[in-house]
Design a protein around this motif. Structure first.
Motif, PDB file in Angstrom:
ATOM      1  N   THR A 267       6.202   3.234   3.961  1.00 14.54           N
ATOM      2  CA  THR A 267       5.010   3.435   3.140  1.00 14.54           C
ATOM      3  C   THR A 267       3.786   3.535   4.037  1.00 14.54           C
ATOM      4  OG1 THR A 267       5.992   2.176   1.327  1.00 14.54           O
ATOM      5  CG2 THR A 267       3.612   2.491   1.256  1.00 14.54           C
TER       6      THR A 267
ATOM      7  N   ILE B   3      -0.692   4.693   4.041  1.00 14.67           N
ATOM      8  CA  ILE B   3      -1.920   5.017   3.306  1.00 14.67           C
ATOM      9  C   ILE B   3      -2.501   6.281   3.919  1.00 14.67           C
ATOM     10  CG2 ILE B   3      -4.216   4.251   2.616  1.00 14.67           C
ATOM     11  CD1 ILE B   3      -1.985   2.563   1.442  1.00 14.67           C
TER      12      ILE B   3
ATOM     13  N   ILE C 239      -5.021   4.974  -4.901  1.00 13.81           N
ATOM     14  CA  ILE C 239      -5.691   3.684  -4.640  1.00 13.81           C
ATOM     15  C   ILE C 239      -7.199   3.851  -4.492  1.00 13.81           C
ATOM     16  CG2 ILE C 239      -3.663   2.621  -3.585  1.00 13.81           C
ATOM     17  CD1 ILE C 239      -4.801   3.213  -0.858  1.00 13.81           C
TER      18      ILE C 239
ATOM     19  N   ARG D  67      -8.120   8.280  -1.422  1.00 18.31           N
ATOM     20  CA  ARG D  67      -7.045   7.610  -0.691  1.00 18.31           C
ATOM     21  C   ARG D  67      -5.845   7.423  -1.621  1.00 18.31           C
ATOM     22  NH1 ARG D  67      -8.024   2.511   2.635  1.00 18.31           N
ATOM     23  NH2 ARG D  67      -6.823   3.592   4.239  1.00 18.31           N
ATOM     24  N   CYS D  68      -4.656   7.411  -1.012  1.00 20.60           N
ATOM     25  CA  CYS D  68      -3.444   7.193  -1.799  1.00 20.60           C
ATOM     26  C   CYS D  68      -2.386   6.509  -0.938  1.00 20.60           C
ATOM     27  CB  CYS D  68      -2.918   8.497  -2.381  1.00 20.60           C
ATOM     28  SG  CYS D  68      -2.286   9.647  -1.145  1.00 20.60           S
ATOM     29  N   ARG D  69      -1.418   5.898  -1.626  1.00 21.26           N
ATOM     30  CA  ARG D  69      -0.278   5.280  -0.951  1.00 21.26           C
ATOM     31  C   ARG D  69       0.932   6.186  -1.154  1.00 21.26           C
ATOM     32  NH1 ARG D  69      -0.465   0.935  -3.339  1.00 21.26           N
ATOM     33  NH2 ARG D  69      -1.356  -0.426  -1.736  1.00 21.26           N
TER      34      ARG D  69
ATOM     35  N   THR E 110       5.063   6.669  -0.380  1.00 18.35           N
ATOM     36  CA  THR E 110       6.363   6.131   0.038  1.00 18.35           C
ATOM     37  C   THR E 110       7.330   7.298   0.161  1.00 18.35           C
ATOM     38  OG1 THR E 110       5.959   4.034  -1.087  1.00 18.35           O
ATOM     39  CG2 THR E 110       8.242   4.556  -0.531  1.00 18.35           C
TER      40      THR E 110
ATOM     41  N   VAL F 163       1.793   1.013   6.298  1.00 17.56           N
ATOM     42  CA  VAL F 163       1.971  -0.235   5.563  1.00 17.56           C
ATOM     43  C   VAL F 163       3.235  -0.936   6.074  1.00 17.56           C
ATOM     44  CG1 VAL F 163       2.349  -1.251   3.279  1.00 17.56           C
ATOM     45  CG2 VAL F 163       0.785   0.695   3.538  1.00 17.56           C
TER      46      VAL F 163
END
Length: 332
Positions: free
Chosen positions: A249, A251, A271, A275-277, A279, A302
């Protein structure tokens, strides 16, 4: 006794069903004498069928392979199966065999009885693939057949690869599968010089002859070619956790909506406005790091730590490349 033409077709049909036939059994099945069997075999030989004599108490016959292609005889099911296969080839883009397949289809259709022709004409085969962003480069039919022959024979394939310097030695691989994806043809192979699995575009391959020695096939990551190819080209984690051996994961400094446009299988979570997370998964940590890097944005890892190490490995590799020192085979 049936007419000569009908008798010859019946004899040919029997010879195609198994390897060896004794003259007595053939005479019995056809209701003719041994002398007539011998005479009919000679007629078939004159038409180009390579029928060998087999030693035995009353003699025997075997239909073998010759130097030229004689007229072929198919039963109804074989004719339908052959037509379906040819239609798939004729409608698959970029394989270099579409035009010959279309001609073969027309040839077969002309000699089919009407009951089969109606069944075939009712059949429509469409090759459905996800939309491509650019037309696929055509693949030379002879090259594709040479690659496939090496896969079948399990022989090391030597070839020049488009875009590489002409003075470089040829690639040496253990060819595993020829596949299509996104309108292109690819070779999946174990690269002997890089000691890793590689995917090569078939339209860039120029085979060299002769092939190398035979090899024992390795097991593809994931256990089957469909799983491997999906993972190679999609670079995603699948629908369920743990689908990939390497999953991490990060960011990204990009809006979730933008990342989602280019992520088919990964999980994207917003987020913030910019910005985004993300996976994502892959077959190797280095491959996963490279898949993430393609988004062209600042990245914060992450986890896990293996993904951080993979980014460091790629950074060292790219630094060597930028300095003009070339790339060495990865050791991790």
């Amino acid at each position: 006794m049936p007419k000569t033409s009908a008798r010859l077709l019946a004899l040919l049909s029997l010879l195609q069903t198994r390897r060896d036939w004794s003259g007595t059994v053939l005479a019995d099945r056809l209701g003719i004498s041994l002398r007539t069997v011998r005479r009919d075999v000679e007629r078939l030989r004159e038409l180009g069928y390579p029928i060998a004599a087999v030693k035995g108490p009353d003699g025997g016959y075997r239909l073998g392979a010759g130097t030229e292609l004689p007229p072929l005889l198919f039963d109804d099911e074989q004719a339908v199966a052959l037509t379906v296969a040819l239609r798939i080839v004729a409608t698959t883009p970029g394989n270099g065999l579409a035009e010959p397949a279309e001609r073969a289809l027309n040839t077969i259709r002309q000699v089919m009885p009407s009951r089969l022709r109606h069944r075939i004409d009712a059949l429509r085969v469409t090759a459905v693939e996800r939309p491509v962003t650019r037309p696929a480069a055509p693949v030379d039919g002879d090259a594709l057949l040479s690659i496939s022959a090496a896969v079948h024979a399990r022989e090391i394939l030597r070839f020049d690869y488009g875009g590489e310097a002409t003075d470089k030695p040829p690639r040496r691989v253990e060819p595993h599968h020829v596949v299509t994806w996104d309108g292109r043809w690819y070779l999946i192979a174990w690269d002997l010089d890089r000691d890793d699995w590689r995917t090569f575009r078939a339209d860039r391959i120029t085979p060299r002859t002769p092939n190398g020695p035979r090899f024992t096939p390795r097991v593809l990551p994931g256990g089957d070619v469909a799983t491997f190819v999906t993972g190679t080209f999609r670079g995603g984690s699948g629908d369920a956790p743990g689908d990939w051996p390497c999953q991490g994961t990060v960011i990204l400094d990009l809006p979730a909506a933008t990342v989602a446009l280019y992520t088919r299988d990964g999980l994207v979570e917003e987020i913030g406005p910019h910005r985004c997370r993300l996976t994502l998964g892959s077959w190797s940590w280095t491959g996963l790091a490279a898949a993430v890097a393609r988004y062209d944005a600042d990245i914060d890892v992450v986890g896990p730590g293996e993904l951080t190490d993979a980014f460091a490995h790629l950074a060292r590799r790219f630094t060597r490349t930028a300095a003009g020192h070339g790339i060495t085979s990865p050791t991790s």
